[in-house]
Design a protein around this motif. Structure first.
Motif, PDB file in Angstrom:
ATOM      1  N   LEU A  59       1.182  -1.437   0.019  1.00 36.37           N
ATOM      2  CA  LEU A  59       0.056  -0.107   0.166  1.00 36.37           C
ATOM      3  C   LEU A  59       0.946   1.276   0.388  1.00 36.37           C
ATOM      4  N   ALA A  60       1.663   0.642   0.790  1.00 36.45           N
ATOM      5  CA  ALA A  60       3.445   1.924   0.838  1.00 36.45           C
ATOM      6  C   ALA A  60       3.648   2.421  -0.726  1.00 36.45           C
ATOM      7  N   ARG A  61       3.562   1.631  -1.419  1.00 36.44           N
ATOM      8  CA  ARG A  61       4.387   2.405  -2.948  1.00 36.44           C
ATOM      9  C   ARG A  61       3.303   2.364  -4.060  1.00 36.44           C
ATOM     10  N   LEU A  62       1.675   2.520  -3.196  1.00 37.90           N
ATOM     11  CA  LEU A  62       0.606   3.675  -4.328  1.00 37.90           C
ATOM     12  C   LEU A  62       0.798   5.095  -4.589  1.00 37.90           C
ATOM     13  N   THR A  63       0.716   4.811  -5.367  1.00 35.49           N
ATOM     14  CA  THR A  63       0.433   6.749  -5.311  1.00 35.49           C
ATOM     15  C   THR A  63      -0.637   7.568  -4.523  1.00 35.49           C
ATOM     16  N   ALA A  64      -0.773   8.215  -3.911  1.00 39.55           N
ATOM     17  CA  ALA A  64      -1.828   8.849  -3.021  1.00 39.55           C
ATOM     18  C   ALA A  64      -2.406   9.161  -2.971  1.00 39.55           C
ATOM     19  N   ARG A  65      -3.315   9.184  -4.438  1.00 41.08           N
ATOM     20  CA  ARG A  65      -4.922   9.169  -5.277  1.00 41.08           C
ATOM     21  C   ARG A  65      -5.351   7.614  -4.891  1.00 41.08           C
ATOM     22  N   GLN A  66      -4.362   6.635  -5.649  1.00 42.32           N
ATOM     23  CA  GLN A  66      -4.526   5.134  -5.852  1.00 42.32           C
ATOM     24  C   GLN A  66      -4.739   4.860  -4.340  1.00 42.32           C
ATOM     25  N   ARG A  67      -3.574   5.302  -3.148  1.00 42.14           N
ATOM     26  CA  ARG A  67      -3.623   4.688  -1.991  1.00 42.14           C
ATOM     27  C   ARG A  67      -5.335   5.597  -1.022  1.00 42.14           C
ATOM     28  N   ALA A  68      -5.318   6.957  -1.084  1.00 40.90           N
ATOM     29  CA  ALA A  68      -7.037   7.363  -1.402  1.00 40.90           C
ATOM     30  C   ALA A  68      -7.551   6.286  -1.643  1.00 40.90           C
ATOM     31  N   ALA A 128      -1.403  -2.484  -8.458  1.00 37.27           N
ATOM     32  CA  ALA A 128       0.159  -2.098  -8.281  1.00 37.27           C
ATOM     33  C   ALA A 128      -0.396  -3.071  -6.851  1.00 37.27           C
ATOM     34  N   LEU A 129      -1.170  -2.998  -5.466  1.00 35.76           N
ATOM     35  CA  LEU A 129      -0.810  -3.356  -5.120  1.00 35.76           C
ATOM     36  C   LEU A 129      -0.811  -5.430  -5.081  1.00 35.76           C
ATOM     37  N   MET A 177       2.612  -7.078  -3.364  1.00 30.42           N
ATOM     38  CA  MET A 177       2.694  -7.970  -2.429  1.00 30.42           C
ATOM     39  C   MET A 177       2.707  -9.086  -2.992  1.00 30.42           C
ATOM     40  N   VAL A 178       2.571  -9.527  -4.292  1.00 26.35           N
ATOM     41  CA  VAL A 178       3.568 -10.313  -4.522  1.00 26.35           C
ATOM     42  C   VAL A 178       5.019 -10.320  -4.780  1.00 26.35           C
ATOM     43  N   GLU A 179       5.662  -9.216  -4.424  1.00 22.26           N
ATOM     44  CA  GLU A 179       6.876  -9.000  -4.884  1.00 22.26           C
ATOM     45  C   GLU A 179       6.942  -9.332  -3.110  1.00 22.26           C
ATOM     46  N   GLU A 180       6.612  -8.867  -2.596  1.00 21.99           N
ATOM     47  CA  GLU A 180       6.885  -8.971  -1.087  1.00 21.99           C
ATOM     48  C   GLU A 180       7.291 -10.572  -0.287  1.00 21.99           C
ATOM     49  N   TRP A 181       5.798 -11.411  -1.299  1.00 19.15           N
ATOM     50  CA  TRP A 181       5.807 -12.772  -0.937  1.00 19.15           C
ATOM     51  C   TRP A 181       7.155 -13.814  -1.510  1.00 19.15           C
ATOM     52  N   VAL A 182       7.670 -13.280  -2.753  1.00 17.94           N
ATOM     53  CA  VAL A 182       8.307 -14.448  -3.586  1.00 17.94           C
ATOM     54  C   VAL A 182       9.845 -13.483  -3.058  1.00 17.94           C
TER      55      VAL A 182
END
Length: 162
Positions: free
Chosen positions: A107-116, A152-153, A157-162
């Motif tokens: 979630l922290a890697r998303l743009t501000a608007r996407q996260r919002a 993107a989320l 997440m896939v990148e984090e788990w791999v």
């Protein structure tokens, strides 16, 4: 401003501060920044309520103020830099598979608007129309930010788990 409007603002701040903090934390990913974000938003809500002589929908006004304050904070140059006391010798391994940590990191890697948009749609459980109204966007823009943000989320997440 009438005394009952002031009391309504006070009751709102007391009753909804924790919920606003949770949303702010999901937006920015940092406890201290979330506290500052909520504090700034609530000051703006109280001043806006006094300036306008009361608010029709304090909840919607506060939510929109919180998100707009978050997005504006991401535009500032000084927010792009992060200070670290010590640099790590090597990158951290992604051995921790705690879902909450992985989701927050992605979630922290998303743009501000996407996260919002994602926080309002899935955490606050708002409809597309209510999210569009809260952010001052068209519904199609909310839908596209939702689709791109979720993609993107998932990738993050896939990148984090791999």
């Amino acid at each position: 401003m009438r005394a009952d409007d002031d009391a309504a603002l006070h009751d709102f701040v007391e009753g909804r501060r924790a919920a606003l903090f949770r949303s702010a934390y999901l937006l920015c990913g940092d406890r201290h920044e979330a506290e500052d974000l909520v504090q700034s938003a609530l000051v703006k809500v109280v001043l806006g309520g006094r300036r306008h002589g009361g608010l029709d929908n304090i909840e919607a006004y506060a939510r929109r103020t919180l998100v707009n304050t978050f997005i504006a904070s991401r535009r500032r140059f000084w927010r792009r830099e992060r200070a670290y006391g010590e640099l790590p010798d090597r990158p951290e391994d992604a051995g921790d598979t705690d879902t909450g940590l992985v989701v927050r990191a992605a979630l922290a890697r998303l743009t501000a608007r996407q996260r919002a948009v994602l926080v309002l749609r899935y955490w606050e459980d708002l409809s597309v129309e209510a999210t569009a109204e809260a952010l001052g966007m068209r519904t199609n823009t909310v839908k596209s930010h939702t689709a791109r943000g979720l993609a993107a989320l998932r990738t993050g997440m896939v990148e984090e788990w791999v």
